[in-house]
Every structure is written in structure tokens, then in C-alpha cells.
Design a protein around this motif. Structure first.
Motif, PDB file in Angstrom:
ATOM      1  N   ASP A 149       0.811  -1.217   0.000  1.00 49.81           N
ATOM      2  CA  ASP A 149       0.000   0.000   0.000  1.00 49.81           C
ATOM      3  C   ASP A 149       0.847   1.271   0.000  1.00 49.81           C
ATOM      4  OD1 ASP A 149      -2.333  -1.459  -0.160  1.00 49.81           O
ATOM      5  OD2 ASP A 149      -2.737  -1.383   1.992  1.00 49.81           O
ATOM      6  N   ARG A 150       2.088   1.197   0.490  1.00 52.97           N
ATOM      7  CA  ARG A 150       2.991   2.348   0.454  1.00 52.97           C
ATOM      8  C   ARG A 150       3.268   2.774  -0.988  1.00 52.97           C
ATOM      9  NH1 ARG A 150       8.324   2.313  -0.280  1.00 52.97           N
ATOM     10  NH2 ARG A 150       8.457   0.092   0.122  1.00 52.97           N
ATOM     11  N   LEU A 151       3.243   1.816  -1.918  1.00 49.95           N
ATOM     12  CA  LEU A 151       3.508   2.116  -3.330  1.00 49.95           C
ATOM     13  C   LEU A 151       2.272   2.649  -4.060  1.00 49.95           C
ATOM     14  CD1 LEU A 151       5.683  -0.971  -4.329  1.00 49.95           C
ATOM     15  CD2 LEU A 151       6.425   1.239  -3.428  1.00 49.95           C
ATOM     16  N   PHE A 152       1.109   2.528  -3.427  1.00 53.47           N
ATOM     17  CA  PHE A 152      -0.156   2.946  -4.046  1.00 53.47           C
ATOM     18  C   PHE A 152      -0.914   3.888  -3.107  1.00 53.47           C
ATOM     19  CE2 PHE A 152       0.982  -1.225  -5.682  1.00 53.47           C
ATOM     20  CZ  PHE A 152       0.850  -1.067  -7.056  1.00 53.47           C
ATOM     21  N   PRO A 153      -0.335   5.026  -2.754  1.00 51.38           N
ATOM     22  CA  PRO A 153      -1.007   5.919  -1.791  1.00 51.38           C
ATOM     23  C   PRO A 153      -2.349   6.419  -2.324  1.00 51.38           C
ATOM     24  CG  PRO A 153       0.862   7.029  -2.824  1.00 51.38           C
ATOM     25  CD  PRO A 153       0.902   5.593  -3.267  1.00 51.38           C
ATOM     26  N   GLY A 154      -3.359   6.331  -1.471  1.00 46.61           N
ATOM     27  CA  GLY A 154      -4.688   6.807  -1.838  1.00 46.61           C
ATOM     28  C   GLY A 154      -5.481   5.869  -2.746  1.00 46.61           C
ATOM     29  N   GLU A 155      -4.911   4.749  -3.123  1.00 49.62           N
ATOM     30  CA  GLU A 155      -5.594   3.802  -4.015  1.00 49.62           C
ATOM     31  C   GLU A 155      -6.619   2.996  -3.206  1.00 49.62           C
ATOM     32  OE1 GLU A 155      -6.842   2.033  -7.215  1.00 49.62           O
ATOM     33  OE2 GLU A 155      -5.096   3.328  -7.450  1.00 49.62           O
ATOM     34  N   LEU A 156      -7.878   3.028  -3.606  1.00 50.40           N
ATOM     35  CA  LEU A 156      -8.920   2.266  -2.908  1.00 50.40           C
ATOM     36  C   LEU A 156      -8.749   0.769  -3.111  1.00 50.40           C
ATOM     37  CD1 LEU A 156     -12.073   4.449  -3.636  1.00 50.40           C
ATOM     38  CD2 LEU A 156     -10.770   4.282  -1.509  1.00 50.40           C
ATOM     39  N   GLU A 157      -8.257   0.388  -4.267  1.00 52.91           N
ATOM     40  CA  GLU A 157      -8.087  -1.032  -4.591  1.00 52.91           C
ATOM     41  C   GLU A 157      -6.667  -1.457  -4.213  1.00 52.91           C
ATOM     42  OE1 GLU A 157      -9.197  -0.448  -8.636  1.00 52.91           O
ATOM     43  OE2 GLU A 157     -11.296  -0.865  -8.240  1.00 52.91           O
ATOM     44  N   GLY A 158      -6.417  -1.478  -2.916  1.00 48.61           N
ATOM     45  CA  GLY A 158      -5.097  -1.790  -2.390  1.00 48.61           C
ATOM     46  C   GLY A 158      -4.931  -3.257  -2.049  1.00 48.61           C
ATOM     47  N   TRP A 159      -4.007  -3.520  -1.128  1.00 51.18           N
ATOM     48  CA  TRP A 159      -3.648  -4.882  -0.754  1.00 51.18           C
ATOM     49  C   TRP A 159      -4.876  -5.684  -0.318  1.00 51.18           C
ATOM     50  CZ3 TRP A 159      -3.840  -8.195   3.364  1.00 51.18           C
ATOM     51  CH2 TRP A 159      -2.952  -9.277   3.370  1.00 51.18           C
TER      52      TRP A 159
END
Length: 112
Positions: free
Chosen positions: A18-28
């Protein structure tokens, strides 16, 4: 740097992904839930780049059989459909796709 692949997102921690996708709703957590849904005909693949043990880049991918007739219309589609029924494996090659079949976008995650 080393490239890594995994068949489950659980091979990465939620924090590092999730650190690589900040603010992404479709995360880990979303990808883990999608993976656990066990969608028929899909093999999940997660790719990343590690540097000094740290995850620096990541993406979701999947493998599936792809019916080539999907891209055709009209009489050509019917003709190819007939051929596909006669030789099912011939017109359904394995396909590796970057992204997820259950998301709207194909984000690539990179460390700052």
C-alpha cells in the motif's frame, strides 16, 4: 535490484504494498479479497522489484485463456466460433495481462 513474482499478494505485506499505491482504494486488502474469491479461469500474479529488501515497484497481473473470437464481429465471429468448437484449444491461447480483471484501472506502484 531483484525482480520478484508471487502467486498470492500475501507474499507482500499490506504495509509495503500500500505504500507504493497511496490513496488507491483497490489496495492490498482489495486484491487479497479478489484473490480469495477464486474466480474460475484466472491465475493471479503479482510482480515487484526489490532493492535492498525494500519493495520499490509493484503491479498486479493475471493469466487466463483468451477466446480470440471475443475481438471479432458478425459472420467472422460465427465462423471462428465454429472452428473453436471443433478445436477448442486452438483459438484460446494463454494470455498474460498486466492489471486486474476486477478493477477499473491498471496502477503501477513506485516508491517515492
Amino acid at each position: 535490484m531483484i525482480a520478484v513474482t508471487a502467486s498470492t499478494i500475501e507474499d507482500f505485506t499490506a504495509a509495503e504494498w500500500d505504500r507504493l499505491f497511496p490513496g488507491e482504494l483497490e489496495g492490498w486488502a482489495y486484491h487479497r479479497a479478489s484473490e480469495r474469491a477464486a474466480l474460475v479461469g484466472l491465475e493471479w500474479l503479482y510482480v515487484g522489484v526489490r532493492d535492498g529488501g525494500q519493495l520499490r515497484a509493484a503491479a498486479v497481473a493475471f493469466i487466463t485463456d483468451y477466446p480470440l473470437a471475443t475481438t471479432l464481429d458478425g459472420s467472422l465471429r460465427r465462423m471462428v466460433g465454429t472452428l473453436a468448437r471443433a478445436a477448442p484449444g486452438l483459438l484460446r491461447p494463454r494470455m498474460l495481462a498486466l492489471g486486474s480483471p476486477v478493477t477499473e484501472t491498471c496502477p503501477l506502484g513506485f516508491a517515492a
